[in-house]
Design an enzyme around this catalytic site. Structure first.
Site, PDB file in Angstrom:
ATOM      1  N   HIS A  13       0.839  -1.196   0.000  1.00 44.84           N
ATOM      2  CA  HIS A  13       0.000   0.000   0.000  1.00 44.84           C
ATOM      3  C   HIS A  13       0.875   1.246   0.000  1.00 44.84           C
ATOM      4  O   HIS A  13       2.086   1.186   0.235  1.00 44.84           O
ATOM      5  CB  HIS A  13      -0.920   0.009   1.219  1.00 44.84           C
ATOM      6  N   HIS A  45       5.430   6.412  -1.437  1.00 47.23           N
ATOM      7  CA  HIS A  45       6.071   5.194  -1.926  1.00 47.23           C
ATOM      8  C   HIS A  45       5.273   3.966  -1.511  1.00 47.23           C
ATOM      9  O   HIS A  45       4.421   4.031  -0.606  1.00 47.23           O
ATOM     10  CB  HIS A  45       7.499   5.070  -1.385  1.00 47.23           C
TER      11      HIS A  45
END
Length: 280
Positions: free
Chosen positions: A135, A223
């Site tokens: 995620h 990220h």
């Protein structure tokens, strides 16, 4: 006088106890003598209360345990049960670790690439553990009290209701280490969709401030974490980062690019997951 009555009663009770003790000792000696002779002395039964005390006690119901939120579950603090990971804060009943994120659903090509990255890192002496799920975080991990969960998620839902769907991409590897220095991560940084992610962070931060919780980083590096290792191994991982990036850029027919479809945001709090669809 009442005091005299009380004192007299206590003396009488002490005398009765003393007499009972003498009688019991006499009986015990008699039983012992008879037992030595013919083993006919009956076994003295335990008092009923003593029998009850020796029985295994039933565990307290969960609803009662939840009434004592400050009691720490020592089992959850054992890092050996979590692959050596150390909590950023103590686990306490009634406190729920909570964060908001954009989920990533990996395809087969991504999993093949990840295996190649793990193998290349291992060859350079860095043993990485792949993430169980993937995620992109849009909040820090905060502590939420149980009774705040419903109003917190309702506030998020209301604020995110008019946020538009979008697409973002990632492709550059980067090394991250948590503030405590207990874990180091290999992540893939976003290079498109940055502006839309910032807009979402502002919305999430409003709810965080409403509940006096910590907001996201001022200059976030969005990220997707790919893998991790215990401890601060930033230097070792940066030493092999160029080689790992080459694995990404030369993957099969061309550079691998991770694509995230911003269709919905999610909030994980404890063992519960709440979904917030974005507007089409």
């Amino acid at each position: 006088m009442l005091v005299g009555y009380s004192s007299s009663s206590e003396e009488e009770e002490e005398e009765e106890d003393s007499e009972a003790a003498v009688g019991l000792n006499s009986c015990s000696r008699k039983c012992q003598e008879e037992d030595d002779d013919n083993d006919l002395c009956p076994v003295r039964k335990k008092p009923k209360t003593e029998e009850q005390d020796t029985k295994t006690r039933l565990p307290l119901p969960g609803c009662l345990l939840a009434m004592f939120p400050d009691e720490v579950d020592t089992q959850t603090e054992d890092s050996s049960l979590h692959g050596g990971r150390v909590r950023s804060f103590k686990h306490e009943r009634g406190n729920w670790a909570t964060y908001v994120y954009l989920p990533y659903h990996p395809e087969e090509e991504f999993r093949e690439l990840l295996e190649e990255l793990l193998s290349a890192a291992r060859a350079r002496g860095v043993d990485l553990t792949p993430q169980e799920e993937f995620h992109l975080s849009l909040s820090q991990t905060v502590v939420l009290r149980h009774h705040w969960i419903q109003p917190f998620t309702q506030s998020l839902r209301a604020d995110l209701a008019h946020c538009k769907r979008f697409v973002c991409s990632a492709g550059k590897l980067k090394v991250y280490c948590n503030a405590e220095g207990t874990r180091t991560f290999l992540g893939m940084e976003v290079y498109t969709g940055h502006a839309q992610l910032l807009d979402l962070v502002r919305v999430v931060d409003r709810t965080m401030m409403e509940f006096r919780l910590e907001t996201f980083y001022k200059e976030p590096s969005f990220h997707v974490s790919l893998a991790w290792c215990v401890g601060d191994l930033t230097a070792q991982m940066k030493g092999c980062l160029q080689e790992l990036q080459r694995v990404v850029d030369e993957h099969e027919e061309g550079p691998f690019r991770l694509r995230l479809d911003g269709v919905e945001l999610r909030c994980r709090t404890g063992n519960k997951t709440f979904r917030f669809p974005l507007e089409t």
